[in-house]
Motif scaffolding. Structure first.
Motif, mmCIF file in Angstrom:
data_model
loop_
_atom_site.group_PDB
_atom_site.id
_atom_site.type_symbol
_atom_site.label_atom_id
_atom_site.label_comp_id
_atom_site.label_asym_id
_atom_site.label_seq_id
_atom_site.Cartn_x
_atom_site.Cartn_y
_atom_site.Cartn_z
ATOM 1 N N LYS A 1 -6.328 -0.797 -5.506
ATOM 2 C CA LYS A 1 -5.314 -0.309 -6.109
ATOM 3 C C LYS A 1 -5.849 1.143 -6.812
ATOM 4 O O LYS A 1 -5.119 2.361 -6.599
ATOM 5 N N SER A 2 -7.194 1.074 -7.165
ATOM 6 C CA SER A 2 -7.702 2.280 -7.954
ATOM 7 C C SER A 2 -7.820 3.517 -6.638
ATOM 8 O O SER A 2 -7.590 4.672 -6.748
ATOM 9 N N MET A 3 -8.344 3.010 -5.735
ATOM 10 C CA MET A 3 -8.571 3.679 -4.414
ATOM 11 C C MET A 3 -7.368 4.320 -3.893
ATOM 12 O O MET A 3 -7.173 5.661 -3.564
ATOM 13 N N ARG A 4 -6.471 3.594 -4.057
ATOM 14 C CA ARG A 4 -4.979 3.839 -3.348
ATOM 15 C C ARG A 4 -4.427 5.138 -4.540
ATOM 16 O O ARG A 4 -4.046 6.070 -3.701
ATOM 17 N N ARG A 5 -4.691 4.999 -5.640
ATOM 18 C CA ARG A 5 -4.191 6.035 -6.455
ATOM 19 C C ARG A 5 -5.065 7.283 -6.472
ATOM 20 O O ARG A 5 -4.223 8.417 -6.220
ATOM 21 N N ILE A 6 -6.303 7.159 -6.186
ATOM 22 C CA ILE A 6 -7.100 8.523 -5.987
ATOM 23 C C ILE A 6 -6.558 9.319 -4.749
ATOM 24 O O ILE A 6 -6.123 10.396 -4.623
ATOM 25 N N ALA A 7 -6.257 8.491 -3.482
ATOM 26 C CA ALA A 7 -5.763 8.899 -2.301
ATOM 27 C C ALA A 7 -4.339 9.444 -2.506
ATOM 28 O O ALA A 7 -4.047 10.465 -1.808
ATOM 29 N N GLU A 8 -3.525 9.069 -3.146
ATOM 30 C CA GLU A 8 -2.174 9.707 -3.430
ATOM 31 C C GLU A 8 -2.254 10.745 -4.434
ATOM 32 O O GLU A 8 -1.304 11.339 -4.970
ATOM 33 N N GLY A 9 -3.436 11.240 -5.168
ATOM 34 C CA GLY A 9 -3.428 12.194 -6.079
ATOM 35 C C GLY A 9 -3.278 11.925 -7.462
ATOM 36 O O GLY A 9 -3.051 12.720 -8.373
ATOM 37 N N LYS A 10 -3.329 10.577 -7.732
ATOM 38 C CA LYS A 10 -3.007 9.957 -9.056
ATOM 39 C C LYS A 10 -4.427 9.959 -9.834
ATOM 40 O O LYS A 10 -5.332 9.604 -9.163
#
Length: 223
Positions: free
Chosen positions: A105-114
């Protein structure tokens, strides 16, 4: 090719390594503070080998700093067994993969610019692992409810020793973060006096993030 397909155990329970593509040179030293750059692909152990995450699809390799409290600490062990350019598949049992949905979840949020820190501040440490909350991604919710063994395919791109790169604030340990706060604050004040308000704001923000990161860990330890 057959020797590269041999399955090796890393001497750890619940891990099997299969080399898919040999690397070059000696295995680099991964010491505390080393920055490791790599591609990863995470797959379910089903017939389709369903892909959960793939850094190559995102287009950016992953970077972690050894000894920097990265939640998926087993990755440090796996990466420490690779040569530069080596691609290996690691089968990891549930004892090593239970926390993966939170990391993903953390890595996906980074990839989404969050902001990945945003959701961490409001969690109550490990207690949150056992109380079911939606992570905002259906596949991760499924994995959270029913942990499974996973395949991690890792490709080691680069290992930089602490002296070889400028450590950004996210790559620092708690003690270093607290020491850098007054420095950032001073830089912010100087920029503010010079009329560089945007740059000054960035320095203040960086200082606040440092404090928040340390607070989050302290709160988790207390809880």
């Amino acid at each position: 090719m057959s020797d590269m397909q041999d399955t090796m155990l890393l001497g750890l329970e619940g891990i099997k390594k299969t080399i898919l593509h040999g690397g070059t040179g000696e295995i680099p030293k991964c010491i505390s503070g080393s920055k490791v750059t790599f591609h990863f692909r995470t797959q379910l152990c089903d017939d389709e080998r369903t892909v959960i995450d793939d850094s190559k699809v995102v287009g950016t390799p992953m970077e972690i700093v050894i000894g920097n409290m990265f939640k998926m600490d087993i990755w440090e062990t796996l990466l420490s067994s690779l040569r530069i350019g080596e691609v290996a598949e690691f089968w990891c049992d549930i004892i090593h993969t239970g926390i993966y949905p939170l990391v993903s979840k953390s890595m996906r949020r980074i990839a989404e610019g969050k902001d990945p820190v945003d959701w961490q501040i409001h969690t109550c440490g490990m207690a949150n692992m056992f109380a079911y909350h939606s992570l905002g991604y259906d596949d991760l919710d499924e994995l959270m409810k029913e942990p499974k063994p996973l395949y991690f395919v890792l490709e080691l791109l680069r290992v930089q020793q602490p002296s070889e790169y400028n450590r950004e604030t996210w790559a620092m340990n708690d003690e270093e973060r607290l020491k850098v706060v007054p420095v950032l604050h001073g830089q912010g004040n100087k920029l503010y006096k010079q009329g560089n308000y945007d740059e000054a704001t960035q320095k203040y923000k960086e200082a606040i993030i440092c404090i928040k990161n340390v607070q989050t860990k302290v709160i988790k330890q207390v809880v």
